[in-house]
Design a protein around this motif. Sequence first.
Motif, PDB file in Angstrom:
ATOM      1  N   LEU A   1      37.028  79.963  66.270  1.00 28.33           N
ATOM      2  CA  LEU A   1      38.095  79.791  67.253  1.00 28.33           C
ATOM      3  C   LEU A   1      39.468  79.901  66.611  1.00 28.33           C
ATOM      4  O   LEU A   1      40.400  80.484  67.187  1.00 28.33           O
ATOM      5  CB  LEU A   1      37.942  78.443  67.963  1.00 28.33           C
ATOM      6  N   ARG A   2      39.594  79.355  65.415  1.00 29.91           N
ATOM      7  CA  ARG A   2      40.864  79.453  64.701  1.00 29.91           C
ATOM      8  C   ARG A   2      41.175  80.915  64.364  1.00 29.91           C
ATOM      9  O   ARG A   2      42.306  81.385  64.490  1.00 29.91           O
ATOM     10  CB  ARG A   2      40.820  78.623  63.429  1.00 29.91           C
ATOM     11  N   PHE A   3      40.126  81.630  63.928  1.00 31.53           N
ATOM     12  CA  PHE A   3      40.303  83.043  63.579  1.00 31.53           C
ATOM     13  C   PHE A   3      40.755  83.850  64.789  1.00 31.53           C
ATOM     14  O   PHE A   3      41.741  84.593  64.738  1.00 31.53           O
ATOM     15  CB  PHE A   3      38.998  83.620  63.022  1.00 31.53           C
ATOM     16  N   PHE A   4      40.053  83.719  65.913  1.00 28.45           N
ATOM     17  CA  PHE A   4      40.378  84.519  67.090  1.00 28.45           C
ATOM     18  C   PHE A   4      41.706  84.102  67.720  1.00 28.45           C
ATOM     19  O   PHE A   4      42.404  84.936  68.309  1.00 28.45           O
ATOM     20  CB  PHE A   4      39.248  84.441  68.117  1.00 28.45           C
ATOM     21  N   ASP A   5      42.055  82.857  67.579  1.00 27.15           N
ATOM     22  CA  ASP A   5      43.342  82.399  68.100  1.00 27.15           C
ATOM     23  C   ASP A   5      44.491  83.080  67.365  1.00 27.15           C
ATOM     24  O   ASP A   5      45.541  83.380  67.956  1.00 27.15           O
ATOM     25  CB  ASP A   5      43.449  80.876  67.956  1.00 27.15           C
ATOM     26  N   ASP A   6      44.300  83.307  66.057  1.00 18.57           N
ATOM     27  CA  ASP A   6      45.346  83.947  65.250  1.00 18.57           C
ATOM     28  C   ASP A   6      45.218  85.478  65.213  1.00 18.57           C
ATOM     29  O   ASP A   6      46.086  86.157  64.666  1.00 18.57           O
ATOM     30  CB  ASP A   6      45.291  83.429  63.810  1.00 18.57           C
ATOM     31  N   PHE A   7      44.133  86.000  65.761  1.00 18.38           N
ATOM     32  CA  PHE A   7      43.840  87.434  65.678  1.00 18.38           C
ATOM     33  C   PHE A   7      44.671  88.195  66.707  1.00 18.38           C
ATOM     34  O   PHE A   7      44.480  88.061  67.909  1.00 18.38           O
ATOM     35  CB  PHE A   7      42.349  87.668  65.905  1.00 18.38           C
ATOM     36  N   THR A   8      45.608  88.998  66.235  1.00 20.47           N
ATOM     37  CA  THR A   8      46.471  89.780  67.123  1.00 20.47           C
ATOM     38  C   THR A   8      46.507  91.233  66.673  1.00 20.47           C
ATOM     39  O   THR A   8      46.124  91.557  65.543  1.00 20.47           O
ATOM     40  CB  THR A   8      47.912  89.238  67.114  1.00 20.47           C
ATOM     41  N   ILE A   9      46.952  92.101  67.555  1.00 20.25           N
ATOM     42  CA  ILE A   9      47.151  93.509  67.198  1.00 20.25           C
ATOM     43  C   ILE A   9      48.607  93.856  67.449  1.00 20.25           C
ATOM     44  O   ILE A   9      49.324  93.154  68.161  1.00 20.25           O
ATOM     45  CB  ILE A   9      46.224  94.444  68.005  1.00 20.25           C
ATOM     46  N   GLU A  10      49.056  94.949  66.836  1.00 21.09           N
ATOM     47  CA  GLU A  10      50.475  95.294  66.859  1.00 21.09           C
ATOM     48  C   GLU A  10      50.982  95.609  68.264  1.00 21.09           C
ATOM     49  O   GLU A  10      52.033  95.138  68.675  1.00 21.09           O
ATOM     50  CB  GLU A  10      50.729  96.482  65.928  1.00 21.09           C
ATOM     51  N   LYS A  11      50.222  96.406  69.007  1.00 25.05           N
ATOM     52  CA  LYS A  11      50.667  96.787  70.348  1.00 25.05           C
ATOM     53  C   LYS A  11      50.052  95.857  71.396  1.00 25.05           C
ATOM     54  O   LYS A  11      48.918  95.418  71.256  1.00 25.05           O
ATOM     55  CB  LYS A  11      50.262  98.234  70.647  1.00 25.05           C
ATOM     56  N   GLU A  12      50.812  95.595  72.423  1.00 23.40           N
ATOM     57  CA  GLU A  12      50.281  94.771  73.515  1.00 23.40           C
ATOM     58  C   GLU A  12      49.137  95.510  74.202  1.00 23.40           C
ATOM     59  O   GLU A  12      49.253  96.682  74.544  1.00 23.40           O
ATOM     60  CB  GLU A  12      51.379  94.457  74.530  1.00 23.40           C
ATOM     61  N   ASP A  13      48.037  94.819  74.378  1.00 23.72           N
ATOM     62  CA  ASP A  13      46.857  95.422  74.983  1.00 23.72           C
ATOM     63  C   ASP A  13      46.186  94.379  75.859  1.00 23.72           C
ATOM     64  O   ASP A  13      45.530  93.460  75.361  1.00 23.72           O
ATOM     65  CB  ASP A  13      45.903  95.918  73.884  1.00 23.72           C
ATOM     66  N   GLU A  14      46.350  94.532  77.154  1.00 23.02           N
ATOM     67  CA  GLU A  14      45.824  93.543  78.092  1.00 23.02           C
ATOM     68  C   GLU A  14      44.300  93.459  78.026  1.00 23.02           C
ATOM     69  O   GLU A  14      43.719  92.372  78.105  1.00 23.02           O
ATOM     70  CB  GLU A  14      46.263  93.906  79.517  1.00 23.02           C
ATOM     71  N   GLN A  15      43.659  94.605  77.835  1.00 21.62           N
ATOM     72  CA  GLN A  15      42.194  94.631  77.762  1.00 21.62           C
ATOM     73  C   GLN A  15      41.698  93.865  76.535  1.00 21.62           C
ATOM     74  O   GLN A  15      40.732  93.114  76.615  1.00 21.62           O
ATOM     75  CB  GLN A  15      41.701  96.082  77.717  1.00 21.62           C
ATOM     76  N   PHE A  16      42.391  94.044  75.406  1.00 25.04           N
ATOM     77  CA  PHE A  16      42.015  93.330  74.179  1.00 25.04           C
ATOM     78  C   PHE A  16      42.198  91.829  74.365  1.00 25.04           C
ATOM     79  O   PHE A  16      41.325  91.032  73.988  1.00 25.04           O
ATOM     80  CB  PHE A  16      42.871  93.827  73.010  1.00 25.04           C
ATOM     81  N   GLU A  17      43.319  91.445  74.928  1.00 20.70           N
ATOM     82  CA  GLU A  17      43.598  90.019  75.116  1.00 20.70           C
ATOM     83  C   GLU A  17      42.574  89.370  76.048  1.00 20.70           C
ATOM     84  O   GLU A  17      42.143  88.236  75.835  1.00 20.70           O
ATOM     85  CB  GLU A  17      45.008  89.825  75.676  1.00 20.70           C
ATOM     86  N   THR A  18      42.174  90.101  77.077  1.00 24.68           N
ATOM     87  CA  THR A  18      41.165  89.584  78.008  1.00 24.68           C
ATOM     88  C   THR A  18      39.825  89.409  77.308  1.00 24.68           C
ATOM     89  O   THR A  18      39.150  88.378  77.473  1.00 24.68           O
ATOM     90  CB  THR A  18      41.003  90.541  79.202  1.00 24.68           C
ATOM     91  N   ALA A  19      39.441  90.410  76.523  1.00 22.00           N
ATOM     92  CA  ALA A  19      38.169  90.349  75.793  1.00 22.00           C
ATOM     93  C   ALA A  19      38.187  89.204  74.786  1.00 22.00           C
ATOM     94  O   ALA A  19      37.194  88.470  74.634  1.00 22.00           O
ATOM     95  CB  ALA A  19      37.906  91.675  75.088  1.00 22.00           C
TER      96      ALA A  19
END
Length: 361
Positions: A312-330
Amino acid sequence: MAKKLTMKGLFKPKARSPLELVKHTHELLMFLDRNMDAREQKRKEKMDELSKAILEIRTVLYGDEESEPNKDSCAQLTQEFFRGDTFRLLIVCLPKLNLGARKNTTHVIANLLRQRVQSQLLALEYLEKNIDLMDILIKGYEDSGDVALSYGAISRECIRHQNVARYVLESDHMKKFFDYIQTPNFDIASDAAATFKELMTRHKSTVAQFLSKNYEWFFQEYNSQLLESSNYITKRQAIKLLGDVLLDRSNSAVMVQYVCSLDNMRILMNLLRDPKKTIKLETFHVFKLFVANQNKPPEIVNVLITNRTKLLRFFDDFTIEKEDEQFETAKADVINEISVLEPKPKISSILSFRNNCEVKC
């Protein structure tokens, strides 16, 4: 001056007909194939002649700056190529051609493989009767020179045909691809990876049958040689391809089998530790399938619970450079699913993400 130009035009060589052109090319190829001990000068003359003939064939098939290809000429040339086995000779003799002739030959073969004569694809019938040509083409990756790249390009054209792709998938060549993809020569390795991807993605039903029959050995090799490779590019391409294959509807049964394996999840959890963000992102797209599986085996559930805090800590901090609604939802779905997991009966051995696959946050 006008008279001189007219006279010059009178002595311009008459263009060969498609039949004459193929016959002439066939004779030159036969010479090169059978006369290895011919005098150097003689071989050079024949090679120059052959290079010109192949260029002329390419012009017939593709046209030039002055004219478009003639449909009837293309049909005649294609028929003669497959009727007289000139197609086979051209492939067999490819390593003996110079670089320019090889490039033109690759274009010629690509055109012939797609050329329709009276709505019929002559290449398909020919390849099915001469399927052993694929043995020559695929083994071309064992060549250290640019011949491998020519054979690779031709192979990809051939496997556009489903029956040809099926032959390669069911052959021992598939096991050798894992070596070809990891060859030290970057260009050859990349080309082999491109052909491998084409085999694994073009013909959906054929690929599904192949994976179903060969699941054990294929994914054992895929995991150990590609996903766990020390080479960044090999690993990145392998993870991306794995996601494409598993997410294809045709492979739904294989996907379920794959995400029910604790060993497979262990590999994915290790890949989440990779310092390269591209590797982590591609891994996430596969790892989420394990989490989303509504019929997770007890050992997978318990591993996810054991490592819940770190995940949970890993995924909470896991981000990508460009905004991606599909990624954030997944990502939100993965976090939520892991958060609400309930323990299942313990098994004899549980993988410790904390000890073996700790995520670097």
